[in-house]
Design a protein around this motif. Structure first.
Motif, PDB file in Angstrom:
ATOM      1  N   UNK A 141      12.638  40.313 -32.112  1.00  0.00           N
ATOM      2  CA  UNK A 141      12.558  40.255 -33.567  1.00  0.00           C
ATOM      3  C   UNK A 141      13.773  40.908 -34.196  1.00  0.00           C
ATOM      4  N   UNK A 142      14.184  42.036 -33.611  1.00  0.00           N
ATOM      5  CA  UNK A 142      15.390  42.740 -34.064  1.00  0.00           C
ATOM      6  C   UNK A 142      16.297  42.951 -32.857  1.00  0.00           C
ATOM      7  N   UNK A 143      17.556  42.644 -33.024  1.00  0.00           N
ATOM      8  CA  UNK A 143      18.522  42.847 -31.953  1.00  0.00           C
ATOM      9  C   UNK A 143      18.976  44.307 -31.923  1.00  0.00           C
ATOM     10  N   UNK A 144      19.703  44.652 -30.873  1.00  0.00           N
ATOM     11  CA  UNK A 144      20.326  45.979 -30.776  1.00  0.00           C
ATOM     12  C   UNK A 144      21.730  45.763 -30.216  1.00  0.00           C
ATOM     13  N   UNK A 145      22.661  45.453 -31.128  1.00  0.00           N
ATOM     14  CA  UNK A 145      23.986  44.951 -30.742  1.00  0.00           C
ATOM     15  C   UNK A 145      25.092  45.991 -30.906  1.00  0.00           C
ATOM     16  N   UNK A 146      24.786  47.240 -30.570  1.00  0.00           N
ATOM     17  CA  UNK A 146      25.830  48.268 -30.690  1.00  0.00           C
ATOM     18  C   UNK A 146      27.026  47.964 -29.798  1.00  0.00           C
ATOM     19  N   UNK A 147      26.782  47.410 -28.622  1.00  0.00           N
ATOM     20  CA  UNK A 147      27.898  47.106 -27.724  1.00  0.00           C
ATOM     21  C   UNK A 147      28.787  45.983 -28.278  1.00  0.00           C
ATOM     22  N   UNK A 148      28.273  45.208 -29.211  1.00  0.00           N
ATOM     23  CA  UNK A 148      29.059  44.157 -29.846  1.00  0.00           C
ATOM     24  C   UNK A 148      29.911  44.715 -30.985  1.00  0.00           C
ATOM     25  N   UNK A 149      29.338  45.653 -31.724  1.00  0.00           N
ATOM     26  CA  UNK A 149      29.962  46.109 -32.959  1.00  0.00           C
ATOM     27  C   UNK A 149      30.736  47.416 -32.844  1.00  0.00           C
ATOM     28  N   UNK A 150      30.671  48.073 -31.681  1.00  0.00           N
ATOM     29  CA  UNK A 150      31.390  49.336 -31.504  1.00  0.00           C
ATOM     30  C   UNK A 150      32.049  49.398 -30.132  1.00  0.00           C
ATOM     31  N   UNK A 151      33.134  50.148 -30.043  1.00  0.00           N
ATOM     32  CA  UNK A 151      33.722  50.529 -28.762  1.00  0.00           C
ATOM     33  C   UNK A 151      33.167  51.893 -28.361  1.00  0.00           C
ATOM     34  N   UNK A 152      33.096  52.171 -27.050  1.00  0.00           N
ATOM     35  CA  UNK A 152      32.736  53.535 -26.645  1.00  0.00           C
ATOM     36  C   UNK A 152      33.743  54.535 -27.196  1.00  0.00           C
ATOM     37  N   UNK A 153      33.253  55.677 -27.601  1.00  0.00           N
ATOM     38  CA  UNK A 153      34.126  56.696 -28.174  1.00  0.00           C
ATOM     39  C   UNK A 153      35.235  57.121 -27.233  1.00  0.00           C
ATOM     40  N   UNK A 154      36.402  57.425 -27.809  1.00  0.00           N
ATOM     41  CA  UNK A 154      37.591  57.764 -27.014  1.00  0.00           C
ATOM     42  C   UNK A 154      38.056  59.198 -27.244  1.00  0.00           C
ATOM     43  N   UNK A 155      37.195  60.035 -27.816  1.00  0.00           N
ATOM     44  CA  UNK A 155      37.581  61.416 -28.130  1.00  0.00           C
ATOM     45  C   UNK A 155      36.915  62.443 -27.220  1.00  0.00           C
ATOM     46  N   UNK A 156      36.086  61.968 -26.275  1.00  0.00           N
ATOM     47  CA  UNK A 156      35.389  62.896 -25.397  1.00  0.00           C
ATOM     48  C   UNK A 156      34.311  63.665 -26.136  1.00  0.00           C
ATOM     49  N   UNK A 157      33.996  64.859 -25.624  1.00  0.00           N
ATOM     50  CA  UNK A 157      32.987  65.734 -26.236  1.00  0.00           C
ATOM     51  C   UNK A 157      33.634  67.084 -26.561  1.00  0.00           C
ATOM     52  N   UNK A 158      34.498  67.119 -27.578  1.00  0.00           N
ATOM     53  CA  UNK A 158      35.149  68.384 -27.933  1.00  0.00           C
ATOM     54  C   UNK A 158      34.195  69.311 -28.683  1.00  0.00           C
ATOM     55  N   UNK A 159      34.621  70.552 -28.854  1.00  0.00           N
ATOM     56  CA  UNK A 159      33.900  71.509 -29.690  1.00  0.00           C
ATOM     57  C   UNK A 159      34.886  72.101 -30.689  1.00  0.00           C
ATOM     58  N   UNK A 160      34.348  72.680 -31.755  1.00  0.00           N
ATOM     59  CA  UNK A 160      35.178  73.240 -32.815  1.00  0.00           C
ATOM     60  C   UNK A 160      34.638  74.607 -33.202  1.00  0.00           C
TER      61      UNK A 160
END
Length: 313
Positions: A141-160
């Motif tokens: 009924x509802x799709x889940x197309x995150x892999x279509x509309x986004x790239x995997x993040x390229x900044x890692x998991x930094x902290x501030x």
């Protein structure tokens, strides 16, 4: 002396497809003002907080798709958030869809930023663990197309460093993966902020989907406890364009205990005075990485991979 960060999770009810950025930002500003009235230093908004959760649809028109993304932050429509934060002296975490053009190519990310009390952007994170599919799935009924509309993040998991401690960010599905918290934990993170838009039918298996609320809290509580950090989980919830979204926004202590939780499926503020030194006690005892963690054992496991033959097909 305790290091207190008074934090609020600003849960959001549904955002209709027809709702404008101006209307949505006005809701966020109202939530920010309520958080400040309760004494909060920092307010955590949800994932994709500026629009409806558009990955539930197949969108083939490029202009229609682009309209869901931010090309700059702040932009004309989001500037009121930054102005209000500066005027009130409150920081915020905000999730949104980001579009950048690099080498003539559009790149799209599911992004969050951390803004300090002066209205300045302190850090940016891009969602690493994208769920769902790149192509529409039959029978949904509802799709889940995150892999279509986004790239995997390229900044890692930094902290501030900010708000008197070490701050980290992640988004939605990231919360299910232990490495999300561990990478930040190894950098001494003391508070992890995350927004999520989670539907009840995301796997297509009713036995798993019936445990969505349990798994939502389980993953955040485990990440908090095993990495001695506060976790602030903020939901988009309610019935949004026919999709049932999980609520249960929660503030979770380094003990793994939920200290505040939403009670509605609408716009709602929950808040708590978080002592960052509570995590220090756990890092110095049970989860003293330097004393008790054995990275050499992990290295040996990686080096020996393939030594055990895989099961027969």
């Amino acid at each position: 002396m305790a290091r207190i960060v008074h934090v609020a999770a600003a849960q959001m009810g549904p955002i209709a497809k027809s709702e404008t950025r101006k209307d949505t930002v006005a809701r966020l500003v109202a939530l920010m003002r309520e958080a400040k009235s309760r004494g909060a230093d920092l307010v955590v908004f949800t994932e994709l907080a500026l629009t409806t959760f558009f990955p539930r649809w197949m969108i083939e028109d490029e202009a229609e798709l682009d309209a869901y993304y931010e090309r700059e932050m702040p932009g004309p429509e989001t500037q009121p958030l930054f102005d209000t934060a500066k005027a009130l002296g409150i920081g915020f975490y905000l999730g949104y869809a980001e579009l950048v053009v690099e080498a003539g190519r559009k790149r799209r990310f599911n992004t969050a930023i951390l803004v300090d009390r002066s209205g300045a952007i302190l850090g940016k994170y891009r969602k690493v663990h994208l769920p769902g599919h790149a192509e529409p799935q039959p029978g949904r009924t509802h799709q889940h197309l995150e892999k279509r509309y986004f790239e995997p993040g390229d900044l890692g998991f930094p902290v501030w460093r900010g708000f008197g401690g070490v701050m980290g960010m992640c988004i939605c599905n990231d919360r299910r993966w232990p490495e999300t918290y561990r990478v930040m934990g190894l950098q001494g993170v003391e508070m992890v902020m995350l927004g999520y838009n989670t539907p009840y039918d995301h796997t297509g298996h009713r036995d798993i989907d019936s445990l969505t609320q349990f798994h939502n809290h389980l993953s955040m509580q485990a990440g908090a406890y095993q990495n001695s950090t506060w976790v602030i989980g903020t939901a988009k919830c309610g019935v949004e364009e026919g999709s049932n979204m999980v609520g249960q926004s929660a503030i979770i202590a380094p003990s793994g205990e939920i200290v505040a939780q939403s009670v509605s499926l609408e716009d709602e503020i929950i808040n708590f005075r978080c002592d960052l030194d509570l995590g220090k006690r756990y890092r110095e005892t049970i989860f003293n990485f330097a004393k008790h963690r054995e990275p050499e054992a992990y290295r040996l496991i990686v080096e020996r991979k393939g030594a055990i033959p895989p099961p027969e097909a």
